[in-house]
Design an enzyme around this catalytic site. Structure first.
Site, PDB file in Angstrom:
ATOM      1  N   ARG A  94       0.851  -1.190   0.000  1.00  0.00           N
ATOM      2  CA  ARG A  94       0.000   0.000   0.000  1.00  0.00           C
ATOM      3  C   ARG A  94       0.887   1.240   0.000  1.00  0.00           C
ATOM      4  NH1 ARG A  94      -4.607  -1.014  -1.503  1.00  0.00           N
ATOM      5  NH2 ARG A  94      -5.364   0.932  -0.583  1.00  0.00           N
ATOM      6  N   HIS A 112      13.475  -2.593  -0.912  1.00  0.00           N
ATOM      7  CA  HIS A 112      13.070  -2.684  -2.314  1.00  0.00           C
ATOM      8  C   HIS A 112      14.012  -3.647  -3.047  1.00  0.00           C
ATOM      9  CE1 HIS A 112      11.283  -1.481  -6.061  1.00  0.00           C
ATOM     10  NE2 HIS A 112      12.496  -1.388  -6.565  1.00  0.00           N
ATOM     11  N   ASP A 144       9.636   8.365   1.810  1.00  0.00           N
ATOM     12  CA  ASP A 144       9.147   9.745   1.679  1.00  0.00           C
ATOM     13  C   ASP A 144       7.891   9.723   0.812  1.00  0.00           C
ATOM     14  OD1 ASP A 144       9.991   9.481  -0.914  1.00  0.00           O
ATOM     15  OD2 ASP A 144      11.601  10.967  -0.794  1.00  0.00           O
ATOM     16  N   ASP A 148       9.460   4.712  -3.634  1.00  0.00           N
ATOM     17  CA  ASP A 148      10.843   4.201  -3.554  1.00  0.00           C
ATOM     18  C   ASP A 148      11.894   5.282  -3.817  1.00  0.00           C
ATOM     19  OD1 ASP A 148       9.773   1.640  -3.076  1.00  0.00           O
ATOM     20  OD2 ASP A 148       9.587   1.262  -5.214  1.00  0.00           O
TER      21      ASP A 148
END
Ligand code: GRF
Length: 206
Positions: A94, A112, A144, A148
């Site tokens: 999400r 990631h 942020d 990513d």
């Protein structure tokens, strides 16, 4: 003894990164405690892993909320009521709202499966195979408002082999993920992470 860093882990799926964090905590190489695991997917395998280790689990289905904002407000409520110091996204599918980012500013980490800023978004491993890069890997970063794009904490490189498929590359990258995520969390626990703009500096041993 100093207070242990309190983690809230958000998952949607298999939870192998969650498992690695649990294992590092149990063997003493990560000085933290998982206060709560929250899954937006009731069938996530990660919920079974957490329960096996006696970690409280909350299922919060995003489809039960009228919008993203309300879902995130409930997430914030649960994490705050568990006094969480650091939010760990571990395969959480999400995108978080500005309100969530504000509530845990510089206190949300994600992993990631690519060397950012290459191949952001979903299917980072597939993108790497299709592009034909020779090196890929994984990245732990702060979250942020972008996808990513936040300050990078640790990266680990993996060679891409000629006969790699998305699956074979993903499996090798995952092994590295399981190493660097607990390391990044321990750096945070030790107060060794300094964020300046979009750069993270790891402070030297005092
Ligand atoms: C990992 O590849 C991670 O990089 C990405 O989602 C996947 C989660 O895997 N963000 P798991 O649920 O931790 O096994």
């Amino acid at each position: 003894m100093a207070d242990l860093l309190k983690l809230g882990v958000l998952i949607s799926g298999n939870g192998s990164n969650l498992q690695s964090i649990i294992d590092h905590i149990e063997k003493g190489s990560l000085k933290a405690i998982i206060k709560i695991v929250i899954s937006n997917n009731p069938d996530a395998n990660g919920t079974i892993r957490a329960k096996k280790h006696g970690i409280p689990v909350v299922i919060l289905k995003h489809t039960d909320f009228k919008n993203k904002e309300d879902f995130d407000l409930e997430l914030i409520k649960i994490l705050k009521s568990n006094h969480v110091d650091l939010v760990i996204l571990a395969g959480f599918m999400r995108i978080l709202t500005p309100a969530f980012l504000k509530a845990f500013s510089h206190k949300i980490m994600n992993i990631h499966p690519a060397l950012l800023p290459s191949f952001p978004g979903i299917h980072g491993q597939k993108q790497a195979v299709e592009y034909g890069v020779k090196i890929s890997g994984c990245t732990v970063h702060f979250v942020d408002e972008g996808v990513d794009t936040g300050p990078i904490i640790i990266q680990s490189a993996v060679q891409v082999l000629d006969d790699d498929t998305e699956e074979t590359l993903a499996a090798r990258i995952l092994k590295k993920e399981h190493m660097i995520y607990p390391q990044a969390i321990q750096l945070f626990a030790d107060g060794k992470i300094e964020i300046k703009g979009r750069k993270v500096r790891i402070k030297a041993q005092e």
